[in-house]
Motif scaffolding. Structure first.
Motif, mmCIF file in Angstrom:
data_model
loop_
_atom_site.group_PDB
_atom_site.id
_atom_site.type_symbol
_atom_site.label_atom_id
_atom_site.label_comp_id
_atom_site.label_asym_id
_atom_site.label_seq_id
_atom_site.Cartn_x
_atom_site.Cartn_y
_atom_site.Cartn_z
ATOM 1 N N GLY A 154 0.842 -1.201 0.000
ATOM 2 C CA GLY A 154 0.000 0.000 0.000
ATOM 3 C C GLY A 154 0.872 1.244 0.000
ATOM 4 N N TYR A 155 0.327 2.344 0.500
ATOM 5 C CA TYR A 155 1.045 3.619 0.496
ATOM 6 C C TYR A 155 2.377 3.505 1.234
ATOM 7 N N VAL A 156 2.378 2.791 2.358
ATOM 8 C CA VAL A 156 3.603 2.688 3.150
ATOM 9 C C VAL A 156 4.521 1.579 2.629
ATOM 10 N N GLY A 194 -7.992 11.735 6.322
ATOM 11 C CA GLY A 194 -6.886 10.913 5.852
ATOM 12 C C GLY A 194 -6.841 9.552 6.492
ATOM 13 N N SER A 195 -5.832 8.789 6.067
ATOM 14 C CA SER A 195 -5.770 7.390 6.472
ATOM 15 C C SER A 195 -5.161 7.214 7.850
ATOM 16 N N CYS A 196 -4.622 8.277 8.454
ATOM 17 C CA CYS A 196 -3.913 8.099 9.734
ATOM 18 C C CYS A 196 -4.529 8.837 10.916
ATOM 19 N N PRO A 240 7.994 2.240 13.349
ATOM 20 C CA PRO A 240 6.852 2.996 12.821
ATOM 21 C C PRO A 240 7.276 3.937 11.692
ATOM 22 N N GLU A 241 6.343 4.202 10.806
ATOM 23 C CA GLU A 241 6.632 5.024 9.629
ATOM 24 C C GLU A 241 5.976 6.396 9.771
ATOM 25 N N PHE A 242 6.714 7.429 9.376
ATOM 26 C CA PHE A 242 6.204 8.798 9.548
ATOM 27 C C PHE A 242 5.994 9.525 8.223
ATOM 28 N N LYS A 244 6.086 -2.250 10.643
ATOM 29 C CA LYS A 244 6.079 -0.872 10.173
ATOM 30 C C LYS A 244 4.674 -0.276 10.282
ATOM 31 N N SER A 245 3.670 -1.143 10.238
ATOM 32 C CA SER A 245 2.295 -0.659 10.425
ATOM 33 C C SER A 245 2.192 0.059 11.769
ATOM 34 N N THR A 246 1.245 1.000 11.854
ATOM 35 C CA THR A 246 0.989 1.691 13.121
ATOM 36 C C THR A 246 0.170 0.764 14.019
ATOM 37 N N VAL A 292 1.061 -3.870 6.550
ATOM 38 C CA VAL A 292 -0.342 -4.073 6.175
ATOM 39 C C VAL A 292 -1.214 -3.032 6.885
ATOM 40 N N GLY A 293 -2.463 -2.931 6.492
ATOM 41 C CA GLY A 293 -3.358 -1.921 7.064
ATOM 42 C C GLY A 293 -3.732 -2.238 8.515
ATOM 43 N N THR A 294 -3.981 -1.162 9.287
ATOM 44 C CA THR A 294 -4.503 -1.318 10.663
ATOM 45 C C THR A 294 -5.677 -0.356 10.816
ATOM 46 N N PRO A 295 -6.769 -0.619 10.092
ATOM 47 C CA PRO A 295 -7.905 0.321 10.114
ATOM 48 C C PRO A 295 -8.612 0.321 11.475
ATOM 49 N N ALA A 320 -2.425 -11.964 11.028
ATOM 50 C CA ALA A 320 -2.459 -12.947 9.943
ATOM 51 C C ALA A 320 -1.104 -12.980 9.234
ATOM 52 N N ALA A 321 -0.530 -11.780 9.025
ATOM 53 C CA ALA A 321 0.787 -11.724 8.374
ATOM 54 C C ALA A 321 1.821 -12.419 9.250
ATOM 55 N N ALA A 322 1.735 -12.209 10.578
ATOM 56 C CA ALA A 322 2.695 -12.839 11.501
ATOM 57 C C ALA A 322 2.625 -14.368 11.401
ATOM 58 N N THR A 380 -6.183 -7.615 12.771
ATOM 59 C CA THR A 380 -6.364 -8.887 12.059
ATOM 60 C C THR A 380 -5.292 -9.113 10.996
ATOM 61 N N TYR A 381 -5.030 -8.063 10.198
ATOM 62 C CA TYR A 381 -4.080 -8.232 9.085
ATOM 63 C C TYR A 381 -2.648 -8.413 9.586
ATOM 64 N N VAL A 382 -2.329 -7.704 10.667
ATOM 65 C CA VAL A 382 -0.973 -7.822 11.232
ATOM 66 C C VAL A 382 -0.761 -9.237 11.764
HETATM 67 P P1 NAD Z 1 -2.934 0.149 2.576
HETATM 68 O O1 NAD Z 1 -4.284 -0.291 2.936
HETATM 69 O O2 NAD Z 1 -2.711 1.152 1.493
HETATM 70 O O3 NAD Z 1 -2.033 -1.137 2.204
HETATM 71 C C1 NAD Z 1 -2.024 -2.335 2.903
HETATM 72 C C2 NAD Z 1 -1.689 -3.453 1.933
HETATM 73 O O4 NAD Z 1 -1.422 -4.657 2.656
HETATM 74 C C3 NAD Z 1 -2.815 -3.810 0.959
HETATM 75 O O5 NAD Z 1 -2.321 -3.748 -0.364
HETATM 76 C C4 NAD Z 1 -3.215 -5.243 1.340
HETATM 77 O O6 NAD Z 1 -3.634 -6.012 0.248
HETATM 78 C C5 NAD Z 1 -1.914 -5.761 1.905
HETATM 79 N N1 NAD Z 1 -2.029 -6.925 2.807
HETATM 80 C C6 NAD Z 1 -2.838 -7.085 3.875
HETATM 81 N N2 NAD Z 1 -2.612 -8.281 4.459
HETATM 82 C C7 NAD Z 1 -1.615 -8.888 3.764
HETATM 83 C C8 NAD Z 1 -0.930 -10.135 3.886
HETATM 84 N N3 NAD Z 1 -1.196 -11.005 4.861
HETATM 85 N N4 NAD Z 1 0.021 -10.423 2.977
HETATM 86 C C9 NAD Z 1 0.321 -9.562 1.989
HETATM 87 N N5 NAD Z 1 -0.281 -8.370 1.840
HETATM 88 C C10 NAD Z 1 -1.245 -8.029 2.710
HETATM 89 O O7 NAD Z 1 -2.287 0.696 3.940
HETATM 90 P P2 NAD Z 1 -1.214 1.890 4.158
HETATM 91 O O8 NAD Z 1 -1.852 3.210 3.999
HETATM 92 O O9 NAD Z 1 0.020 1.577 3.394
HETATM 93 O O10 NAD Z 1 -0.917 1.693 5.711
HETATM 94 C C11 NAD Z 1 -0.205 0.590 6.211
HETATM 95 C C12 NAD Z 1 0.166 0.872 7.658
HETATM 96 O O11 NAD Z 1 1.072 1.984 7.725
HETATM 97 C C13 NAD Z 1 -1.013 1.241 8.559
HETATM 98 O O12 NAD Z 1 -0.804 0.700 9.829
HETATM 99 C C14 NAD Z 1 -0.929 2.747 8.625
HETATM 100 O O13 NAD Z 1 -1.481 3.261 9.798
HETATM 101 C C15 NAD Z 1 0.550 2.980 8.600
HETATM 102 N N6 NAD Z 1 0.938 4.295 8.081
HETATM 103 C C16 NAD Z 1 0.318 4.814 6.981
HETATM 104 C C17 NAD Z 1 0.719 6.038 6.474
HETATM 105 C C18 NAD Z 1 0.035 6.634 5.256
HETATM 106 O O14 NAD Z 1 0.264 7.807 4.978
HETATM 107 N N7 NAD Z 1 -0.779 5.890 4.528
HETATM 108 C C19 NAD Z 1 1.767 6.742 7.081
HETATM 109 C C20 NAD Z 1 2.401 6.169 8.185
HETATM 110 C C21 NAD Z 1 1.979 4.954 8.682
#
Ligand code: NAD
Length: 433
Positions: free
Chosen positions: A9-11, A261-263, A150-152, A120-122, A84-87, A102-104, A98-100
């Motif tokens: 994703g974005y991060v 925003g997403s954060c 953590p990512e900033f 790196k996820s929040t 991965v996302g932490t919505p 599951a990835a673990a 859940t996603y964190v």
């Molecule tokens: P995002 O939703 O854009 O991307 C998450 C990606 O993870 C998705 O593509 C999803 O398909 C994938 N994914 C989920 N489970 C998976 C798995 N088991 N195996 C492989 N891929 C998997 O999320 P994001 O915006 O990149 O945010 C990720 C984390 O970083 C969050 O915790 C967020 O809080 C944190 N963060 C985000 C930003 C931001 O600006 N977006 C900045 C700093 C920190």
């Protein structure tokens, strides 16, 4: 070093691309087959300035690749990043882990040789220890350490932020993990970016505290803006006068329609929830959340006031719907509150956004999407500036006004000045002045 990035994703994608640019071998993994297919075809699935070129360069160098095969990527890696996302979890505001987790689980099954598993996820305080527990339980034999990193980065300026961060935060428990992390970030320490090494809990807390503080700063100036309107002060002058004080600083001191925003929305909610769970209420943060919600609602009233109290059957052009410029991200954007409120009150809404259509189309039903500001303004009763894209900063205002039925503007980002708008016959309202 060989790195695996879980989540593109974005991060995850920005981090993976930048790490490969540092010279590391990076495999980016996602379980979204559509995303991986695009990436393999050289397409960037998100809009982030500069990312396409940097990605292409590093793919060409052979250091960056994409895969659905988590197992192979993890087995070959010295460090695995969870991005991965932490919505927000439905119902209680807690971060959905859940996603964190599951990835673990998946990482545990794939580990081969000493590996640092980096989150790196929040994530809330305690999550890294839980990740460690999950992996230990699944693979008592595995040789690994966990690290919190953590990512900033900010969307829209993500590459610059990643390459030239104010600081890098690394939470570790062992010297061995600290050494691996130092190796990964060595190219940045050559650029004198401070790398702060802490325990796991402090690293996790730094991220939430920083985001909550920034959300508070925005909300503070928004409240000051509301007061400025009542007492005849100009919030732009006030924030300048405040921000020149080094103890305060001018960033995040611009009044607007409320943060989105997403954060910030999800991280403030998660921190408030962590506070409740530990009987240490985050009262300031809880208030910030409530004030910000109210702020978005108040923007609809402002637009109604501009149109003499009602938007019913009025045509309104909305310029910008993404939560900020230079991104296509619509998550929790103020537009998602303000536009439906206008539509709900009977307005005919025409929107335009340089990158918002792809995500925004499904999220904003009942609006008409237009090519640019001038098309959106056709026969409009008012123009509302919601996101300060460059494309809206230097509009030909006379051309805009000529397209409109009546000249009125709600400038919720204070881009324009009242005098020049009024000289062109516009009724003008900004925020906090
Ligand atoms: P995002 O939703 O854009 O991307 C998450 C990606 O993870 C998705 O593509 C999803 O398909 C994938 N994914 C989920 N489970 C998976 C798995 N088991 N195996 C492989 N891929 C998997 O999320 P994001 O915006 O990149 O945010 C990720 C984390 O970083 C969050 O915790 C967020 O809080 C944190 N963060 C985000 C930003 C931001 O600006 N977006 C900045 C700093 C920190």
């Amino acid at each position: 070093m060989r790195l695996a990035m879980i989540g593109t994703g974005y991060v995850g994608l920005v981090s993976g691309v930048c790490f490969s640019d540092f010279g590391h071998d990076v495999v980016c993994v996602d379980k979204d087959a559509g995303k991986i297919a695009k990436l393999e075809a050289g397409e960037v699935p998100i809009f982030e300035p500069g990312l396409d070129d940097l990605m292409a360069r590093n793919v060409a160098s052979g250091r960056l690749s994409f895969t659905l095969d988590l197992k192979a990527a993890v087995a070959a890696a010295d460090a695995v990043f969870i991005a991965v996302g932490t919505p927000t979890r439905r119902g209680d505001g807690h971060a959905d882990l859940t996603y964190v987790y599951a990835a673990a689980e998946e990482i545990a099954a794939a580990l081969d040789g000493y590996t640092v598993v980096v989150t790196k996820s929040t994530v809330p305080v305690g999550t890294n220890r839980k990740v460690e527990e999950i992996i230990r339980k699944a693979r008592p034999d595995a040789e690994f350490d966990v690290a919190s990193n953590p990512e900033f980065l900010r969307e829209g300026a993500a590459i610059e932020d990643f390459m030239r961060p104010d600081r890098v935060v690394v939470g570790v428990e062992t010297d061995r993990a600290a050494e691996v992390m130092a190796g990964i970030y060595r190219p940045l320490s050559l650029r004198e970016a401070p790398i702060i090494t802490t325990d796991l809990e402090s690293a996790e807390m730094i991220k939430y505290a920083a985001n909550a503080f920034l959300a508070t700063k925005i909300t503070f100036i928004n409240e000051i803006a509301a007061l400025c309107e009542k007492v005849g002060a100009d919030v732009k002058q006030v924030s300048k006068g405040m921000g020149l004080d080094n103890r305060i600083g001018g960033k995040f001191l611009h009044a607007g329609p409320g943060y989105g925003g997403s954060c910030f929305p999800k991280d403030t909610k998660a921190l408030a929830r962590i506070g409740q769970e530990h009987a240490a209420p985050m009262q300031i943060v809880e208030t910030v959340i409530a004030v910000n919600e109210e702020r978005k609602r108040a923007m609809t009233d402002k637009i109604m006031d501009l149109l003499d109290g009602s938007v019913n059957k009025k045509r309104i052009a909305v310029l910008g719907v993404t939560f900020k410029p230079e991104t296509d991200d619509m998550r929790d954007a103020p537009s998602l509150t303000i536009v439906p409120a206008l539509v709900g009150n009977g307005a005919e809404v025409r929107v335009t956004d340089p990158e918002g259509l792809k995500e925004g189309e499904a999220l904003l039903p009942g609006v008409t999407w237009c090519e640019d500001a001038y098309a959106a303004a056709e026969d409009a009763d008012a123009v509302v500036i919601l996101t300060e894209w460059n494309a809206f900063r230097a509009l030909d205002l006379d051309r805009l006004g000529s397209a409109m039925r009546s000249r009125a503007m709600a400038d919720l980002r204070n881009i324009y000045d009242r005098k020049s708008l009024e000289a062109l016959g516009f009724k003008y309202v900004g925020v906090g002045r």
